[in-house]
Design an enzyme around this catalytic site. Sequence first.
Site, PDB file in Angstrom:
ATOM      1  N   GLY A  10      26.021  44.942  41.868  1.00  0.00           N
ATOM      2  CA  GLY A  10      26.786  44.263  40.811  1.00  0.00           C
ATOM      3  C   GLY A  10      26.073  43.352  40.239  1.00  0.00           C
ATOM      4  O   GLY A  10      25.002  42.598  40.667  1.00  0.00           O
ATOM      5  N   MET A  11      26.667  42.660  39.025  1.00  0.00           N
ATOM      6  CA  MET A  11      25.785  41.706  38.351  1.00  0.00           C
ATOM      7  C   MET A  11      25.787  40.358  38.991  1.00  0.00           C
ATOM      8  O   MET A  11      24.509  39.967  38.967  1.00  0.00           O
ATOM      9  CB  MET A  11      26.772  41.417  37.028  1.00  0.00           C
ATOM     10  CG  MET A  11      26.356  40.349  36.028  1.00  0.00           C
ATOM     11  SD  MET A  11      27.228  40.503  34.432  1.00  0.00           S
ATOM     12  CE  MET A  11      28.700  40.221  35.144  1.00  0.00           C
ATOM     13  N   ASP A  36      31.113  49.141  54.008  1.00  0.00           N
ATOM     14  CA  ASP A  36      32.436  49.399  53.205  1.00  0.00           C
ATOM     15  C   ASP A  36      33.470  48.187  53.834  1.00  0.00           C
ATOM     16  O   ASP A  36      33.466  48.392  54.928  1.00  0.00           O
ATOM     17  CB  ASP A  36      33.104  50.548  53.626  1.00  0.00           C
ATOM     18  CG  ASP A  36      34.494  50.890  52.797  1.00  0.00           C
ATOM     19  OD1 ASP A  36      34.969  50.141  52.344  1.00  0.00           O
ATOM     20  OD2 ASP A  36      34.758  52.274  52.632  1.00  0.00           O
ATOM     21  N   TRP A  61      37.059  45.509  44.013  1.00  0.00           N
ATOM     22  CA  TRP A  61      37.713  46.363  43.043  1.00  0.00           C
ATOM     23  C   TRP A  61      37.900  45.430  41.583  1.00  0.00           C
ATOM     24  O   TRP A  61      38.611  44.583  41.695  1.00  0.00           O
ATOM     25  CB  TRP A  61      39.140  46.786  43.423  1.00  0.00           C
ATOM     26  CG  TRP A  61      39.700  47.626  42.191  1.00  0.00           C
ATOM     27  CD1 TRP A  61      40.193  47.211  40.982  1.00  0.00           C
ATOM     28  CD2 TRP A  61      40.313  49.211  42.382  1.00  0.00           C
ATOM     29  NE1 TRP A  61      40.748  48.441  40.332  1.00  0.00           N
ATOM     30  CE2 TRP A  61      40.988  49.477  41.013  1.00  0.00           C
ATOM     31  CE3 TRP A  61      39.875  49.930  43.512  1.00  0.00           C
ATOM     32  CZ2 TRP A  61      41.151  50.837  41.045  1.00  0.00           C
ATOM     33  CZ3 TRP A  61      40.522  51.349  43.233  1.00  0.00           C
ATOM     34  CH2 TRP A  61      40.984  51.590  42.075  1.00  0.00           C
ATOM     35  N   ASP A 102      39.769  33.767  37.776  1.00  0.00           N
ATOM     36  CA  ASP A 102      40.879  33.068  36.758  1.00  0.00           C
ATOM     37  C   ASP A 102      42.200  34.025  36.849  1.00  0.00           C
ATOM     38  O   ASP A 102      43.038  33.060  36.621  1.00  0.00           O
ATOM     39  CB  ASP A 102      40.217  32.825  35.477  1.00  0.00           C
ATOM     40  CG  ASP A 102      40.034  34.224  34.694  1.00  0.00           C
ATOM     41  OD1 ASP A 102      39.119  34.702  35.106  1.00  0.00           O
ATOM     42  OD2 ASP A 102      40.470  34.424  33.801  1.00  0.00           O
ATOM     43  N   TYR A 125      45.527  43.158  39.522  1.00  0.00           N
ATOM     44  CA  TYR A 125      44.192  42.733  39.923  1.00  0.00           C
ATOM     45  C   TYR A 125      44.311  41.170  40.495  1.00  0.00           C
ATOM     46  O   TYR A 125      43.434  40.959  41.409  1.00  0.00           O
ATOM     47  CB  TYR A 125      43.249  42.983  38.756  1.00  0.00           C
ATOM     48  CG  TYR A 125      42.030  42.302  38.843  1.00  0.00           C
ATOM     49  CD1 TYR A 125      41.091  42.921  39.910  1.00  0.00           C
ATOM     50  CD2 TYR A 125      41.728  40.914  38.463  1.00  0.00           C
ATOM     51  CE1 TYR A 125      39.708  42.077  40.073  1.00  0.00           C
ATOM     52  CE2 TYR A 125      40.386  40.527  38.556  1.00  0.00           C
ATOM     53  CZ  TYR A 125      39.355  40.863  39.452  1.00  0.00           C
ATOM     54  OH  TYR A 125      38.172  40.294  39.874  1.00  0.00           O
ATOM     55  N   TRP A 148      34.939  35.001  33.025  1.00  0.00           N
ATOM     56  CA  TRP A 148      34.350  35.637  31.754  1.00  0.00           C
ATOM     57  C   TRP A 148      32.905  35.760  32.024  1.00  0.00           C
ATOM     58  O   TRP A 148      32.100  35.144  31.295  1.00  0.00           O
ATOM     59  CB  TRP A 148      34.676  34.512  30.697  1.00  0.00           C
ATOM     60  CG  TRP A 148      36.018  34.697  30.103  1.00  0.00           C
ATOM     61  CD1 TRP A 148      37.123  34.971  30.988  1.00  0.00           C
ATOM     62  CD2 TRP A 148      36.544  34.326  29.015  1.00  0.00           C
ATOM     63  NE1 TRP A 148      38.175  34.850  30.054  1.00  0.00           N
ATOM     64  CE2 TRP A 148      37.959  34.394  28.847  1.00  0.00           C
ATOM     65  CE3 TRP A 148      35.836  33.774  27.617  1.00  0.00           C
ATOM     66  CZ2 TRP A 148      38.872  34.373  27.838  1.00  0.00           C
ATOM     67  CZ3 TRP A 148      36.494  33.699  26.562  1.00  0.00           C
ATOM     68  CH2 TRP A 148      37.932  33.721  26.708  1.00  0.00           C
TER      69      TRP A 148
END
Length: 284
Positions: A10-11, A36, A61, A102, A125, A148
């Site tokens: 992931g980023m 996992d 997720w 957030d 979420y 963001w």
Amino acid sequence: MRWLITGAGGMLAADVLDRVTGIGEPVLALGRAELDVRDRRAVREFVAAYRPGVVVNCAGWTAVDDAETHEAEALAVNGHGVRLLAEACEGVGARLLQVSTDYVFDGAAAGPYGEDDPTGPLNAYGRTKLAGERAALDHGQYVVRTAWLYGAHGPNFVRTMIRLAEERPFVDVVDDQRGQPTWSADVADRLVLLARADDLPPGVYHATSAGETTWYGFAREIFGLLGADQDRVRPVPSAACPRPARRPANSVLACRRGEPIRHWREALHAAWPVLMGSRQCSVA
């Protein structure tokens, strides 16, 4: 200190791995195929065997809209998975840094949200991420909220705007949601700082850039950096871009514990060469 990063690929996880590698401390980054977080036995046995000093949980997720119809599946990762990691970390004396969002707030506040302000997520979420926060805090661990995010790894708003600037004469972007564009590399730096801090009290910490803007304002800044006409970005209300999951109108977080990250515009300009890489872009 030995590090474990979950959600590899992931980023944010990629940037945390870069930072930890850079300081020369042993680190292992695992994706879902290797660990996992929903698997109680696997989590317990791996953490007990590897015995990390710190675990940065970037697994989650993240499909916000899909969570509206798959909340149980999202909760299994964002809530129950965090509890399993927190229990395992407690067993070996490791510090868990749980990355949150957030979206645990309803966005109705007039000003920025502090770490201790009441939560009230608007969407599935956000509810699942709040469950993860509570699981971490129940075990004396750490929650780091950000928002963001954009970065060099994976899809994000900046990459989308670059693509749309090339493909469309005009781009409509919502102008009634406020927040703080935040470079994932800056968040990685903050996570490393928190992980290495002595006598850090357990609890909630915020890691977002200083200042605030709207998605429209963010898009205009991106177009400016591209050398494109900023007036090609047109402001629209959220109602013009309906999504399955409601978004908070106010996503601005106050960093009241520790120093805030640099201003979002300064960070975006610093990140620009990294985001663009060797690609030369000039959009008319």
